[in-house]
Design an enzyme around this catalytic site. Structure first.
Site, PDB file in Angstrom:
ATOM      1  N   ARG A 172       0.815  -1.218   0.000  1.00  0.00           N
ATOM      2  CA  ARG A 172       0.000   0.000   0.000  1.00  0.00           C
ATOM      3  C   ARG A 172       0.844   1.261   0.000  1.00  0.00           C
ATOM      4  O   ARG A 172       0.619   2.176  -0.809  1.00  0.00           O
ATOM      5  CB  ARG A 172      -0.927   0.015   1.235  1.00  0.00           C
ATOM      6  CG  ARG A 172      -2.207  -0.764   1.085  1.00  0.00           C
ATOM      7  CD  ARG A 172      -2.727  -1.178   2.449  1.00  0.00           C
ATOM      8  NE  ARG A 172      -1.764  -2.064   3.092  1.00  0.00           N
ATOM      9  CZ  ARG A 172      -1.671  -3.364   2.828  1.00  0.00           C
ATOM     10  NH1 ARG A 172      -2.507  -3.916   1.995  1.00  0.00           N
ATOM     11  NH2 ARG A 172      -0.752  -4.112   3.404  1.00  0.00           N
ATOM     12  N   ARG A 219      11.693   3.860   3.210  1.00  0.00           N
ATOM     13  CA  ARG A 219      11.244   2.955   4.270  1.00  0.00           C
ATOM     14  C   ARG A 219      12.440   2.115   4.683  1.00  0.00           C
ATOM     15  O   ARG A 219      13.138   1.559   3.830  1.00  0.00           O
ATOM     16  CB  ARG A 219      10.095   2.056   3.820  1.00  0.00           C
ATOM     17  CG  ARG A 219       9.803   0.933   4.825  1.00  0.00           C
ATOM     18  CD  ARG A 219       8.515   0.197   4.551  1.00  0.00           C
ATOM     19  NE  ARG A 219       7.378   1.019   4.929  1.00  0.00           N
ATOM     20  CZ  ARG A 219       6.131   0.542   4.999  1.00  0.00           C
ATOM     21  NH1 ARG A 219       5.874  -0.709   4.708  1.00  0.00           N
ATOM     22  NH2 ARG A 219       5.142   1.344   5.352  1.00  0.00           N
TER      23      ARG A 219
END
Length: 330
Positions: A64, A114
């Site tokens: 996502r 990330r």
């Protein structure tokens, strides 16, 4: 001055929600609202970031978050590169900062990062060249600022102003970068009452700094709640967390239709994903009429467009609306 703000208090990077003032958080949500209107048009692109290059650096798996960042950048007309970290030169021993400086030399404008290590995004932000932005897409157990913003945006769109709302966050709060970021955003935006519901072993120390009420009993914590945010059980971050089993966890802290009856009549159910069905949520609740989980995913595109537009694009709403209308009519 925080590394993520410039001398005028504008976003230069987005690394954490901690310390961001209420007016800036509200401006991000308002900007996302204007992009939601654009996303409803047949032509969803605006030219704000045309000629800009954004690189997604995901050192942890993601569906996502990575996909919505990519879509958000493309809908702002930026060029997007998704770097396959597993096959990058870091796998051959190149340092993270050496890799970044080489990517900077290719004239990129922003990194979306990330990483499994807390503080990785800030480390990168402190070493990038002037004019290169860093957006944290989740670092260790520290922060996930765009998830917290899209959650607040979803609550505001569905329930209205946050001030009268009782918001319960349920689950693995100790290991959750999402919960940490949510608490900063919700407290700053003036949510009426914050509740944390979890086994004692999954509650961090010093939760009281957020003004939250702590509950170990699920039914008591849910009583009268307007918003229920369920957290994913962080299997990969749980070494030493004293839990009996996933099935036992569901018996005590899983959200079922029966437990949902303790909340307010119009309460909504949220989850940052991915959902462990039968662990955090009964499938009937996850797919039920109170669930806004898919709305969160959609709203993530608008929030991430807003953040990139504010950092890189010199955002102004009329220009966006007119540009979108011109492209649609053309």
């Amino acid at each position: 001055m925080s590394v993520q703000l410039d001398a005028e208090g504008r976003l230069r990077h987005l690394l954490t929600t901690e310390g961001l003032p209420r007016d800036l958080l509200t401006r991000i949500l308002d900007t996302a609202e204007s992009f939601s209107g654009v996303l409803g048009k047949s032509v969803k692109k605006v030219p704000l970031l045309r000629g800009r290059t954004i690189i997604n650096l995901f050192f942890e798996p993601s569906t996502r978050t990575r996909t919505t960042f990519e879509l958000a950048a493309q809908r702002l007309s930026a060029d997007v590169l998704n770097l396959d970290v597993a096959t990058s030169s870091t796998s051959k021993g190149e340092s993270l900062l050496d890799m970044l400086h080489n990517l900077e030399a290719m004239q990129c404008d922003a990194f979306v990062v990330r990483h499994a290590d807390s503080g990785a995004a800030e480390l990168i932000a402190r070493h990038v060249a002037p004019g290169v932005a860093v957006i944290n897409a989740g670092d260790g157990r520290h922060a996930h600022p765009t998830q917290a913003l899209l959650d607040a945006f979803t609550i505001r769109r569905v329930k209205g102003p946050l001030e009268p709302l009782t918001i319960a966050i349920v689950g693995d709060i100790l290991h959750s970068r999402v919960a940490r970021s949510q608490l900063h955003v919700l407290r700053t935006l003036g949510a009426g009452e914050l509740r944390l519901i979890a086994p004692r072993t999954l509650l961090p120390r010093h939760c009281e700094q957020f003004g939250a009420r702590l509950f170990e009993d699920m039914e008591s914590g849910l009583a009268g709640a307007d918003v229920i945010i369920m957290l994913r059980l962080q299997r990969e971050r749980m070494s030493g967390a004293l839990l009996p089993s996933e099935s036992e966890y569901f018996k005590r802290y899983g959200l079922t239709e029966e437990r949902l009856q303790h909340a307010a009549a119009e309460a909504i159910v949220m989850h940052p994903g991915p959902v462990n069905r039968g662990v955090e949520l009964d499938p009937r609740v996850a797919d039920g009429p109170r669930s806004v989980i898919l709305q969160q995913v959609t709203n993530g595109i608008a929030i991430r467009m807003a953040v990139m537009a504010m950092i890189l694009g010199g955002y102004n709403e009329p220009a966006i609306a007119s540009a979108s209308d011109e492209e649609e009519s053309g």
